[in-house]
Scaffold this active site. Structure first.
Site, PDB file in Angstrom:
ATOM      1  CB  CYS A 142      -0.931   0.002   1.218  1.00  0.00           C
ATOM      2  SG  CYS A 142      -2.022   1.442   1.290  1.00  0.00           S
ATOM      3  CB  CYS A 145      -0.639   2.410   3.923  1.00  0.00           C
ATOM      4  SG  CYS A 145      -2.273   1.841   3.451  1.00  0.00           S
ATOM      5  CG  ASP A 146       3.187   1.315   4.619  1.00  0.00           C
ATOM      6  OD1 ASP A 146       2.679   1.837   5.629  1.00  0.00           O
ATOM      7  OD2 ASP A 146       3.065   0.106   4.345  1.00  0.00           O
TER       8      ASP A 146
END
Length: 317
Positions: A142, A145-146
């Site tokens: 992701c 996300c990261d």
């Protein structure tokens, strides 16, 4: 994380939530606050993919929090309402009259007036050495996300579809270099997005190439990716800080295959109330045919699914 596993209730639940990730736990909290007889069924640890995320910086209320810590906080809130957590796996769902019957891996059966499915997806793996060992430590599925964890660093994206191309463009906003690797020289995207990727000075597109190994060089984080050209057999090593495989995801929905509520890829088809084509059956989060899969959107789905499931129960009385 301590699992609060409860015995199977012999009666009829108002709502059974399948899955205890962000969407499932949110749905359970909303249902419990409305005094519904509710329980969560989860085959693994509560939290789902959140537990595999090293650091989260885009969830409101937390400037930065470890994924495991956020999962604990969510689970602790469910236990404040004493929501049963059934450690089991749903193998099949059927609906008889107005009741759902869930057959579990343990051979037990449970009944409910409404069901909320929040089982998420499983990412397709590269299946190369180092991938599983370094998941959450440079191996991420992701970018939203990261990705921000790798500002001004070099990363690799793997894939030839829209997800791989779009996430490469997203990562290029704040990393120094994105190396986009695909095993073929043809892509499953339109020419416009291919042109955008090729024109971006931060993105290097490598085709006819596969990943053969992910290394950490004793740092316990991704430092090196080994690649191989499938036509020339040439092997190279790339020094990077992270790798983002985008080779597809598999929805966890096989138990509902015979209900006529899935799209051709296995995702639950829902309306704006998170309702499937089967009255009383709702779905939330990554397992649905949604366009964005994030913790925030999963929580939103869980809240909606629970609220409309409660309205459904009221209409049945």
């Amino acid at each position: 994380m301590k699992n609060n596993t409860n015995e199977i209730y012999d009666g009829i639940y108002d709502i059974l939530v399948i899955g205890a990730g962000p969407s499932g736990m949110t749905a359970a909290i909303y249902g419990a606050r409305a005094m519904a007889k509710i329980a969560m069924i989860e085959k693994g640890a509560p939290g789902g993919k959140v537990t595999k995320t090293s650091e989260i910086e885009n969830y409101p209320g937390f400037e930065s929090i470890q994924g495991y810590d956020l999962a604990i906080k969510m689970f602790q809130q469910t236990q404040k309402f004493k929501i049963p957590y059934l450690a089991d796996c749903v193998m099949n769902i059927t609906k008889i009259d107005n009741l759902f019957k869930l057959k579990l891996f343990s051979k037990k059966e449970v009944l409910a007036k409404a069901v909320i499915v929040a089982t998420g997806t499983v990412e397709r793996k590269l299946c190369v050495p180092g991938e599983l060992e370094l998941e959450g430590r440079g191996v991420s599925y992701c970018a939203v996300c990261d990705g921000s964890l790798y500002k001004r660093k070099g990363v690799v994206v793997v894939g030839g579809g829209y997800a791989a191309f779009e996430e490469s463009l997203y990562l290029a906003r704040f990393v120094n270099k994105v190396t986009l690797i695909h095993r073929r020289d043809k892509f499953r995207v339109d020419n416009n997005i291919v042109a955008k990727v090729k024109e971006n000075p931060k993105i290097n597109l490598i085709v006819d190439t596969v990943i053969t190994e992910i290394k950490d060089v004793s740092e316990k984080r991704v430092t090196t990716v080994v690649i191989k050209n499938v036509k020339t057999a040439k092997i190279e090593q790339l020094t990077v800080s992270a790798i983002f495989p985008y080779i597809g995801a598999i929805p966890t929905s096989g138990f509902a295959a015979k209900l006529g509520v899935l799209d051709p890829e296995g995702y639950f088809i829902i309306n704006d109330k998170c309702l499937t084509a089967l009255p009383g059956l709702y779905a939330a989060g990554d397992v649905t045919n949604t366009t964005l899969r994030q913790i925030a959107t999963a929580v939103s789905d869980g809240a909606k699914a629970a609220q409309f499931a409660l309205e459904y129960l009221d209409s049945c009385n």
